[in-house]
Design a protein around this motif. Sequence first.
Motif, PDB file in Angstrom:
ATOM      1  N   LEU A  54       0.823  -1.201   0.000  1.00  0.00           N
ATOM      2  CA  LEU A  54       0.000   0.000   0.000  1.00  0.00           C
ATOM      3  C   LEU A  54       0.862   1.259   0.000  1.00  0.00           C
ATOM      4  CD1 LEU A  54      -2.809  -0.978   2.539  1.00  0.00           C
ATOM      5  CD2 LEU A  54      -3.023  -0.727   0.067  1.00  0.00           C
ATOM      6  N   ALA A  55       1.957   1.242   0.762  1.00  0.00           N
ATOM      7  CA  ALA A  55       2.856   2.399   0.788  1.00  0.00           C
ATOM      8  C   ALA A  55       3.444   2.656  -0.600  1.00  0.00           C
ATOM      9  CB  ALA A  55       3.971   2.169   1.806  1.00  0.00           C
ATOM     10  N   LEU A  56       3.852   1.598  -1.275  1.00  0.00           N
ATOM     11  CA  LEU A  56       4.382   1.752  -2.625  1.00  0.00           C
ATOM     12  C   LEU A  56       3.333   2.325  -3.566  1.00  0.00           C
ATOM     13  CD1 LEU A  56       6.387  -1.603  -2.986  1.00  0.00           C
ATOM     14  CD2 LEU A  56       7.325   0.697  -2.698  1.00  0.00           C
ATOM     15  N   LEU A  57       2.102   1.874  -3.409  1.00  0.00           N
ATOM     16  CA  LEU A  57       1.016   2.353  -4.263  1.00  0.00           C
ATOM     17  C   LEU A  57       0.740   3.833  -4.012  1.00  0.00           C
ATOM     18  CD1 LEU A  57      -1.185   1.479  -6.327  1.00  0.00           C
ATOM     19  CD2 LEU A  57      -2.665   1.009  -4.371  1.00  0.00           C
ATOM     20  N   PHE A  58       0.691   4.229  -2.738  1.00  0.00           N
ATOM     21  CA  PHE A  58       0.386   5.619  -2.399  1.00  0.00           C
ATOM     22  C   PHE A  58       1.468   6.566  -2.925  1.00  0.00           C
ATOM     23  CE2 PHE A  58      -2.008   4.165   1.668  1.00  0.00           C
ATOM     24  CZ  PHE A  58      -2.983   3.610   0.857  1.00  0.00           C
ATOM     25  N   TYR A  59       2.705   6.279  -2.546  1.00  0.00           N
ATOM     26  CA  TYR A  59       3.784   7.194  -2.907  1.00  0.00           C
ATOM     27  C   TYR A  59       4.081   7.146  -4.401  1.00  0.00           C
ATOM     28  CZ  TYR A  59       4.294   7.103   2.142  1.00  0.00           C
ATOM     29  OH  TYR A  59       4.043   7.183   3.490  1.00  0.00           O
ATOM     30  N   GLY A  60       3.945   5.971  -4.997  1.00  0.00           N
ATOM     31  CA  GLY A  60       4.124   5.859  -6.442  1.00  0.00           C
ATOM     32  C   GLY A  60       3.079   6.651  -7.203  1.00  0.00           C
ATOM     33  N   GLY A  61       1.835   6.648  -6.690  1.00  0.00           N
ATOM     34  CA  GLY A  61       0.777   7.411  -7.342  1.00  0.00           C
ATOM     35  C   GLY A  61       1.055   8.899  -7.313  1.00  0.00           C
ATOM     36  N   MET A  62       1.480   9.413  -6.172  1.00  0.00           N
ATOM     37  CA  MET A  62       1.786  10.840  -6.076  1.00  0.00           C
ATOM     38  C   MET A  62       2.981  11.214  -6.947  1.00  0.00           C
ATOM     39  SD  MET A  62       1.144  13.812  -4.921  1.00  0.00           S
ATOM     40  CE  MET A  62      -0.092  13.512  -3.653  1.00  0.00           C
ATOM     41  N   ALA A  63       4.037  10.428  -6.869  1.00  0.00           N
ATOM     42  CA  ALA A  63       5.228  10.720  -7.672  1.00  0.00           C
ATOM     43  C   ALA A  63       4.922  10.634  -9.157  1.00  0.00           C
ATOM     44  CB  ALA A  63       6.353   9.750  -7.305  1.00  0.00           C
ATOM     45  N   GLY A  64       4.123   9.628  -9.548  1.00  0.00           N
ATOM     46  CA  GLY A  64       3.761   9.481 -10.955  1.00  0.00           C
ATOM     47  C   GLY A  64       2.965  10.677 -11.448  1.00  0.00           C
ATOM     48  N   GLY A  65       2.052  11.191 -10.619  1.00  0.00           N
ATOM     49  CA  GLY A  65       1.270  12.346 -11.024  1.00  0.00           C
ATOM     50  C   GLY A  65       2.123  13.581 -11.231  1.00  0.00           C
ATOM     51  N   VAL A  66       3.031  13.838 -10.297  1.00  0.00           N
ATOM     52  CA  VAL A  66       3.916  15.000 -10.432  1.00  0.00           C
ATOM     53  C   VAL A  66       4.793  14.872 -11.670  1.00  0.00           C
ATOM     54  CG1 VAL A  66       5.816  16.263  -9.351  1.00  0.00           C
ATOM     55  CG2 VAL A  66       3.918  15.424  -7.952  1.00  0.00           C
ATOM     56  N   MET A  67       5.316  13.671 -11.927  1.00  0.00           N
ATOM     57  CA  MET A  67       6.166  13.465 -13.087  1.00  0.00           C
ATOM     58  C   MET A  67       5.394  13.660 -14.396  1.00  0.00           C
ATOM     59  SD  MET A  67       9.142  12.823 -14.257  1.00  0.00           S
ATOM     60  CE  MET A  67      10.029  12.229 -12.804  1.00  0.00           C
ATOM     61  N   LEU A  68       4.188  13.105 -14.479  1.00  0.00           N
ATOM     62  CA  LEU A  68       3.388  13.227 -15.699  1.00  0.00           C
ATOM     63  C   LEU A  68       3.001  14.678 -15.962  1.00  0.00           C
ATOM     64  CD1 LEU A  68       1.090  10.087 -15.358  1.00  0.00           C
ATOM     65  CD2 LEU A  68       2.903  10.454 -17.033  1.00  0.00           C
ATOM     66  N   MET A  69       2.667  15.424 -14.920  1.00  0.00           N
ATOM     67  CA  MET A  69       2.338  16.832 -15.120  1.00  0.00           C
ATOM     68  C   MET A  69       3.552  17.632 -15.563  1.00  0.00           C
ATOM     69  SD  MET A  69      -0.488  17.934 -12.275  1.00  0.00           S
ATOM     70  CE  MET A  69      -0.831  19.422 -13.210  1.00  0.00           C
ATOM     71  N   SER A  70       4.712  17.246 -15.085  1.00  0.00           N
ATOM     72  CA  SER A  70       5.940  17.916 -15.514  1.00  0.00           C
ATOM     73  C   SER A  70       6.209  17.651 -16.993  1.00  0.00           C
ATOM     74  CB  SER A  70       7.117  17.437 -14.669  1.00  0.00           C
ATOM     75  OG  SER A  70       8.336  17.994 -15.122  1.00  0.00           O
ATOM     76  N   ILE A  71       6.005  16.401 -17.404  1.00  0.00           N
ATOM     77  CA  ILE A  71       6.206  16.052 -18.811  1.00  0.00           C
ATOM     78  C   ILE A  71       5.193  16.768 -19.700  1.00  0.00           C
ATOM     79  CG2 ILE A  71       6.110  14.141 -20.475  1.00  0.00           C
ATOM     80  CD1 ILE A  71       7.102  12.311 -18.252  1.00  0.00           C
ATOM     81  N   ALA A  72       3.975  16.923 -19.192  1.00  0.00           N
ATOM     82  CA  ALA A  72       2.917  17.562 -19.970  1.00  0.00           C
ATOM     83  C   ALA A  72       2.983  19.086 -19.897  1.00  0.00           C
ATOM     84  CB  ALA A  72       1.554  17.097 -19.464  1.00  0.00           C
ATOM     85  N   ASP A  73       4.041  19.626 -19.299  1.00  0.00           N
ATOM     86  CA  ASP A  73       4.223  21.068 -19.141  1.00  0.00           C
ATOM     87  C   ASP A  73       3.119  21.687 -18.297  1.00  0.00           C
ATOM     88  OD1 ASP A  73       6.539  21.096 -20.683  1.00  0.00           O
ATOM     89  OD2 ASP A  73       5.409  21.298 -22.544  1.00  0.00           O
ATOM     90  N   GLY A  74       2.619  20.912 -17.338  1.00  0.00           N
ATOM     91  CA  GLY A  74       1.634  21.469 -16.413  1.00  0.00           C
ATOM     92  C   GLY A  74       2.308  22.410 -15.435  1.00  0.00           C
ATOM     93  N   SER A  75       1.666  23.538 -15.156  1.00  0.00           N
ATOM     94  CA  SER A  75       2.272  24.529 -14.274  1.00  0.00           C
ATOM     95  C   SER A  75       2.082  24.139 -12.810  1.00  0.00           C
ATOM     96  CB  SER A  75       1.645  25.909 -14.521  1.00  0.00           C
ATOM     97  OG  SER A  75       0.281  25.891 -14.140  1.00  0.00           O
ATOM     98  N   ASN A  76       2.868  24.774 -11.959  1.00  0.00           N
ATOM     99  CA  ASN A  76       2.713  24.530 -10.524  1.00  0.00           C
ATOM    100  C   ASN A  76       1.346  24.960 -10.024  1.00  0.00           C
ATOM    101  OD1 ASN A  76       5.281  23.460 -10.192  1.00  0.00           O
ATOM    102  ND2 ASN A  76       6.212  25.465  -9.839  1.00  0.00           N
ATOM    103  N   ALA A  77       0.773  25.989 -10.678  1.00  0.00           N
ATOM    104  CA  ALA A  77      -0.555  26.457 -10.279  1.00  0.00           C
ATOM    105  C   ALA A  77      -1.590  25.367 -10.515  1.00  0.00           C
ATOM    106  CB  ALA A  77      -0.925  27.716 -11.057  1.00  0.00           C
TER     107      ALA A  77
END
Length: 296
Positions: A90-113
Amino acid sequence: MEFLEPAFMQRSLLAAVLVGITAPAVGIYLVQRRQALMGDGIGHVAMTGVGLGFLLNSSPVWMATLVAVAGAVLMELIRAYGKTRGDIALALLFYGGMAGGVMLMSIADGSNANLLSYLFGSLSTVSDADVTAIAVLATFVVLVTVGLRRQLFAVSQDEEFARVTGLPVRALNLLIAVTAAVTVTVAMRVVGLLLVSALMVVPVAAAQQLSKSFRTTFVLAVVIGVGVTLSGTITTYYQDVPPGATIVLLAIGVFIALTLLATPLARRRARAAEAASAECDMAVPGTRRPTDDVTV
């Protein structure tokens, strides 16, 4: 009523009402199952869906719903079959989900806002499409939590008893997980993914201070949820403070107030019960003795 004039506030208030209804409606089952932090874990996983939505130029709400549902089902299966290693998975799933979201938004040029608006909520970014998605998802949540309340309560209270009575325990457990995932995505535009779990739990805990009945607790929790979401949204309009944090702090304030109110009431009831018990003891004769029937 100045706050009703802007179109974005009309959308935000409608979304706030729907969130105030759905979050406690699901949260009461999670609290009963001692899974109060499940919403927080689903929120981490849903972040990957938000990132995918930006990356694929699709609706972040619907994409987050799909990913959150998949993650919730996986979490429930891990809980049921994970045994001793379940907490690590469960810990791997939780932290992996958050990290994956931040990484994907960075790749998609999503802003910090954009990222912050999904993490902590944002009134100005709630669109008509978001309101439509929230309304559809909220309808599903209400139909499940109200229409199947007896079955869901039985499973949440005692799985073994529910299984003996013939209820499909595994299917109902998965349904609770899916409904919780949908609720997280409903609330993320108003409260934010990192704070939605509080809105699912705190109104229920506050309602429990005044009532031990499931039905009354359910109704009170929803009333508190709607009250704090509307109050928090209006406060945000006038004070320019984060909506998610404002709503959660208001909910905690209600919990503290009801706790302070309930404590003296509980003591008074206990004293009244003790007095009634003492009167009954005085009225009922003691143990019969052999000489009671002997007349001198």
